[in-house]
Every structure is written in C-alpha cells, then in structure tokens.
Design an enzyme around this catalytic site. Structure first.
Site: not given
Ligand code: GLA
Ligand code: ZN
Length: 674
Positions: A111, A146, A155, A160, A302, A349
């Site tokens: 959170c 991300e 949350c 919150c 990425e 992954e």
């Molecule tokens: C996201 C994440 C990465 C990974 C990729 C997998 O973009 O930032 O850590 O999990 O996806 O493709």
């Molecule tokens: Zn929270």
C-alpha cells in the site's frame, strides 16, 4: 566510446552464479551495450534483515560492468517487499475492494499510504543513494517498478481510507460542499461527518460517479506522493544522478502527467506483442504518449526481446527486435534497454524470455541485438540533440479517461460500447496511417498555440481552465476537432445544466438536440459534404449518435439512415480566427482518414512520407536538420515516392531519391539533404 543513445538490457546478476558474470559482461560489451538496469527487485538481497545491508555483490556487478564501459541505472527495489517486512507488518499488504489482503510472497502487493512501508522504503532508498552517489558507473535511478502494475492502483486499508477522508477535506473544505459536488443526495447518501466516508467499492456502477472519480484521483495522487518520497531522497543525496520511472504506455489508471512531472525523464516498458489487442497504431500511440508526458526524449526501459510466456506472445520474428528498437528511437526515445538479458530458470516469469535463452548461449536474438547496436552507433551522432516535432496534437486528460471508464462500467462495459482509449485511438490512427506526427497535450496545463490542429476526443469533463484553453486556441486560429460527449459534464463528473455541449456550445456553434446509444451492432450511416470536407463519402458509424442542431455552424456530414436521417452528424464552425469541428458519432476509420487528408490539404499539415500499407514514418529534427525513419512492418516489400526530396541513407551512406524501396520487415534511416 559510449554513444549518446542508451543501449543495453535489464540484468539480474543475483539470479546467476558470480562465475558467470564476467562472461555476461563480455557478451554485453560485444553486443555494444553501454547501460544496464540492475537491482529493481533485489531488496531482500540488499537488506536481508532489517537494517542489515549487503552491497558487496551489487558493487561487484556494477564494477565488472563498469570496467566494460557499461553504466548502471539502479532500480529502487521497493516494488517487491522482502518477506521480513511483511512478517513484521502484515498491514503493508494492500486490501482490495472486497476487503481481501494482497498475497505475500510476490511483488506489487503493498500500500502506498502504509506508514511502515513508507518508512522502510525511505530507509532503503537513502542507504542506496548514499552508497552509490559517488559511484561513477551509476548514472541514475528508476523509482520502484511500473506503478499500478498487476492492478495494484487501489487500496482500501485503514490508512488509505483515512488519507482519502483527509484528501477530500482539503479539497472540498466542508461536508456541505462535498455532498453537493458529488450529488450525494441521490439515494440519500449525504455525509454528516467525515468519518462516515468510505471509498466506493465494486460494483462501481452502484456508487456515486463523482465520488468514484474522486477515489481514482486520490489513488493516483497516493502513488505520485509515494514516488515523490523517493525522488526527494535521491535529489537530496545524489542530485547529479538522473531519476526516472518505467511507465506502461497506454496504462491509464494513474495520472501519467503527474507521475512524470518530478522525473528527469520518462521511460517506457514496451511489449509490442503482449496485449491481445495490440496493433501498430496503438503501439505507436503508446510511444507518442510517453514522449509527450515531458515533451522530450524518453528511454525504452524494457523492450520485449523474446517470447512473452508462450501463449501470450510468440517469439519475435527475425527482424522484429530491430524494428521495435529503431521504432523507439524514431518516435523520440534516446535509446533502448531490453527486457531481459537472459531468460530466468526460476520464478513465475520462467517463460518471459530475454535476449539469451535459459542456457545463456547467444543465438539469433543476440545476433540481432548486436546488429542493431552497430546501426545505432552509426546514427547516434545524427540523432543527438534531435526530437520529434509535431504540428498536430491530441488532448489527453486522465480525469476524463477515468470518468469515461466509469460510465463504460455502468452497462457491463457496453454503454458507448467502447474502451475509453477508443475515441483517442480513432483520431490517432488516421494521423498515424497518414504519417502525420502527433503530440499528446494536457489541456489543463499546456498551451496548444504551436499546433495547427488539435483533436479533443470525447473530452467529457470540462472546467474553466480547459474551456478557456480550448477557446483561446481556436480563437487564435487553431483547428479543433471534438467527438461525442465533449463538454457534457463538469469537473465533478456531473452532467451540465445547460443544453449540450454545455460551455462549448458557442465554440462549436451547435446544440445537441437529442442523442441515442446504438446498442449491439446497430450502425448509422453519414455522408460527408464536399464543400466542407473536400469530398463526398459515406461512412458507417457505431455506438452513439447525436443529432446536432447548428446555430452558427454548418453541416460537414449528415446522417443518411435511421432516426436522424438528413440531420447534421458533423459540423464546422468559425470561431475567432479558427475552426471548431464537432463529430457527433463514432465514425469508421475511413471518415477519420478523409478528415486527416482534408487537414493536410486545407491547413498545410505536413506528412513525413506518403501513405503506404505497413509503413510507419516519423521524423526527428534538430539544429542539424531532419532524419526520416521509414519502417516497414509488413512481410512484403513496399515502395514510396520521395516527392522530390533527396536523402542520404545513414545506414548505407548512399543517396536516395525518386522511389524508396523497403524490403519486408526492414527499414531505412534517411537524412534529408534537400
Ligand atoms: C513488466 C515488468 C518486468 C517484467 C516484465 C515481464 O514490464 O516491469 O519486471 O515482469 O513485465 O515481461
Ligand atoms: Zn492502503
């Protein structure tokens, strides 16, 4: 020999025995890498127990790579809480709208308002910043990873809820004002004290649309604030190192303009084959949104370099990685970092493939990456200092996107029958296919004066600022294009009290007499008026139809069938020195293409290259001239006329003029000579 474009991979040395690292560094160096991103999920390795740190392994990895001329971007590792934090403070885990706690043992489960998590985050970031601020190989930081990924944006924990109440109090000041602003008298939900307030829970369609919108705004602000605590620490201790975050393109649950604001640059996680509905225009649009958040070059942090799982996206075809890499630069990125260096043998992954397969043997994808790096090296001196310049902009406002999403939610995502990006994508696709560069602008904060045309796709919410901005833009000579529902609500997500399009009735010179949804496959047809749009054509429209009643405006298209037969569907209005176009229905792509052609002719908007199927053409400009990127995403070769221009092919060194040929899945990078 570090080139000006970043080039490298996301690397996880902690996943591999140390004996392998030198080989990795050697292979990376041979592939022309100059940058890696490290450590963004390594909190448990850096701080295995509270306040006990181990930087030795990371120092070693950074040093080894640095010795090969490869610089490091460090991820702050807060996207994945180590198990000891969760054990000590189970309340760091998010609560969903049904009161269920997020699972431990994974990432993005915390959170942003939890005081324990904030304290621990601050401490690890500070320790890392102090440890690495003087390391010359470390050029910067990626904050967390991300924000919002894995649907982590909301949350409902106690912290919150409390913070939401305070946020509302600061904004609305009194309960009377809040009750009124959100229309809470509906179904008798007016609040009598602040602690009665609860965030809207699913199903959202049964809650106040206005409070829903406030909840989205608050949640977005919470992550922006959480990011800020980390930005502040790095700025304090390591002001010379850059700060970024990796954004997710067309992800739309957080206000990306606000998230980008305190950063030095935006970076983009680009998975062109991942999402099921990915198409070329949407991929390009994601890049353009990323570039537009700060109106300056971004990085691809990425980039897919292997199969994403196996059923989600197959292995990139030969040539695809190169196309995506150059595409990033073509659309304004100053380089690319691939996800990931080597496919991991363990973890969830296990099938997210990288440049190398699990066995670490360099094969086709490695050779392709190496080849692209050689090409980037050739073009880097020409690209340095350039950026994408657009004559057309598309207004983008996340409050609007959320408001539209909330409406789409009302009838099982089928009220307008659209995804909230769709009106934007409709406009964008026409520009994209015509090779007309477009920026995205925030109508609340940005002056749009430099653009010849601005699209405002379904800007349903309006406040004084946006109204003034749009009107001033047209008054001074701009061309504004709007689609259904523009101006239909106020900033509190409440429908306006005047005839539609509300405050913009004078701008568009119309009122909307009636509207209807077009459920299911129902279509209406419109016919464009030659005198206005330069050609007569019939177009199918779907989802929504508004019967426009022109005041000052003239009809630019009329309904041909259905309830509104003969009535205006598209209007054009002179307003000051400019033109305001209102489109009252969701028209087919051919209509938008006709509109784009009309714009290029009538308003002298330049296209980078003429249209050809599969062609994506962009341009980067700087004091040293223009570079055209022509990418062929089709399997078949294509040919285009150069329109009398002469180019120098930066990859072959040869002159190019007359007709340009581009093989299937190939590209040309051309410096404009004449
Ligand atoms: C996201 C994440 C990465 C990974 C990729 C997998 O973009 O930032 O850590 O999990 O996806 O493709
Ligand atoms: Zn929270």
């Amino acid at each position: 020999m570090i080139m000006s474009l970043v080039f490298g991979a996301d690397y996880y040395p902690e996943h591999w025995p140390e004996e392998r690292w030198p080989k990795d560094a050697e292979l990376m160096s041979r592939a022309g890498f100059n940058t890696v991103r490290l450590a963004e999920f390594a909190w448990s390795k850096i701080e295995p127990r509270e306040d006990e740190y181990d930087f030795e392994w990371l120092d070693k990895a950074i040093g080894l790579l640095g010795g090969k001329g490869i610089r490091t971007i460090l991820g702050t590792p807060t996207a994945a809480p180590p198990p000891w934090i969760v054990k000590a403070h189970p309340d760091v885990l998010r609560l969903d709208g049904y009161g269920r706690r997020a699972a431990e043992g994974t990432r993005k489960n915390y959170c942003p308002n939890n005081p324990h998590y904030i304290e621990h985050s601050k401490r690890i970031v500070e320790k890392m910043a102090l440890h690495y601020r003087d390391n010359r190989s470390v050029i910067g930081w990626q904050i967390d990873n991300e924000f919002g990924c894995h649907a982590s944006e909301l949350c409902y924990c106690e912290d919150c809820v409390k913070a939401f109440r305070e946020w509302l109090k600061r904004k609305h000041q009194s309960l009377e004002k809040l009750n009124k602003a959100c229309g809470l008298i509906f179904w008798g939900q007016e609040y009598g004290s602040w602690d009665e307030i609860c965030p809207p829970r699913p199903p959202f369609s049964m809650q106040s649309p206005s409070l829903n919108l406030e909840w989205r705004r608050f949640s977005s602000d919470s992550w922006v604030r959480y990011q800020q605590t980390q930005v502040d620490i790095i700025r304090k201790h390591a002001p010379h190192q850059l700060v970024t975050h990796n954004f997710m393109g067309l992800y739309k649950e957080l206000d990306y303009f606000k998230l980008a604001e305190p950063l030095d640059l935006v970076s983009f996680d680009y998975y062109p084959m991942w999402s099921r509905d990915a198409n070329l225009a949407a991929s390009a649009m994601a890049h353009d949104v990323m570039r537009s958040l700060k109106k300056k070059p971004y990085w691809t942090m990425e980039l897919q370099s292997g199969a994403v799982r196996t059923e989600r996206a197959p292995i990139p075809r030969p040539g695809a990685i190169r196309l995506w890499t150059i595409q990033s630069v073509a659309r304004g990125a100053d380089g690319t970092i691939y996800f990931r260096w080597r496919s991991c043998r363990f973890g969830c992954e296990e099938y997210w493939h990288g440049i190398l397969d699990h066995d670490g043997v360099p094969r086709r994808r490695y050779s392709e990456v190496k080849k692209v790096s050689e090409e980037l090296r050739k073009i880097a001196p020409h690209v340095a200092g350039t950026s994408v310049e657009a004559e057309v902009a598309i207004a983008l406002d996340y409050d609007n996107i959320w408001a539209m999403d909330l409406e789409v939610d009302y009838a099982d995502k089928n009220y307008y029958g659209i995804n909230s990006w769709q009106p934007t994508l409709d406009c964008y696709t026409a520009l994209y296919s015509r090779n007309i560069p477009a920026d995205f602008v925030n109508p609340s904060t940005e002056n749009m004066g430099k653009y010849k045309a601005v699209f405002a796709p379904s800007m349903m919410l309006l406040n004084d600022r946006v109204e003034r901005n749009l009107k001033a833009y047209v008054k001074k000579g701009g061309v504004l294009v709007a689609t259904p529902r523009t101006g239909a609500k106020d900033w509190n997500n409440i429908i306006v009290n005047e005839p539609l399009p509300g405050r913009l009735a004078d701008l568009f010179g119309i009122t909307i007499e009636e509207y209807t949804g077009l459920p299911g496959d129902r279509k209406v047809e419109i016919k464009t008026v030659k005198a206005e749009l330069g050609r007569e054509g019939r177009h199918a429209c779907k989802n929504w139809a508004e019967k426009l009643l022109p005041g000052e405006a003239t009809a630019a298209a009329r309904y041909q069938i259905g309830l509104y037969s003969g009535k205006p569907a598209v209007t054009m209005n002179r307003f000051g020195n400019g033109t305001a176009i209102y489109i009252g229905t969701f028209a087919d792509p051919a209509f938008y293409s006709a509109l784009a052609d009309w714009l290029t002719k009538k308003h002298k908007i330049e296209t980078v290259l003429p249209y050809a199927a599969g062609l994506e053409a962009t341009e980067r400009s700087g004091s040293d001239g223009h570079i055209v990127f022509a990418l062929n995403f089709d399997e078949d070769a294509l040919e285009i006329a150069c329109d009398g221009k002469i180019y120098q092919d930066l990859l072959t060194g040869k002159k190019a003029a007359g007709t340009l040929k581009i093989e299937g899945l190939d590209l040309r990078i051309l410096k404009v000579l004449d």
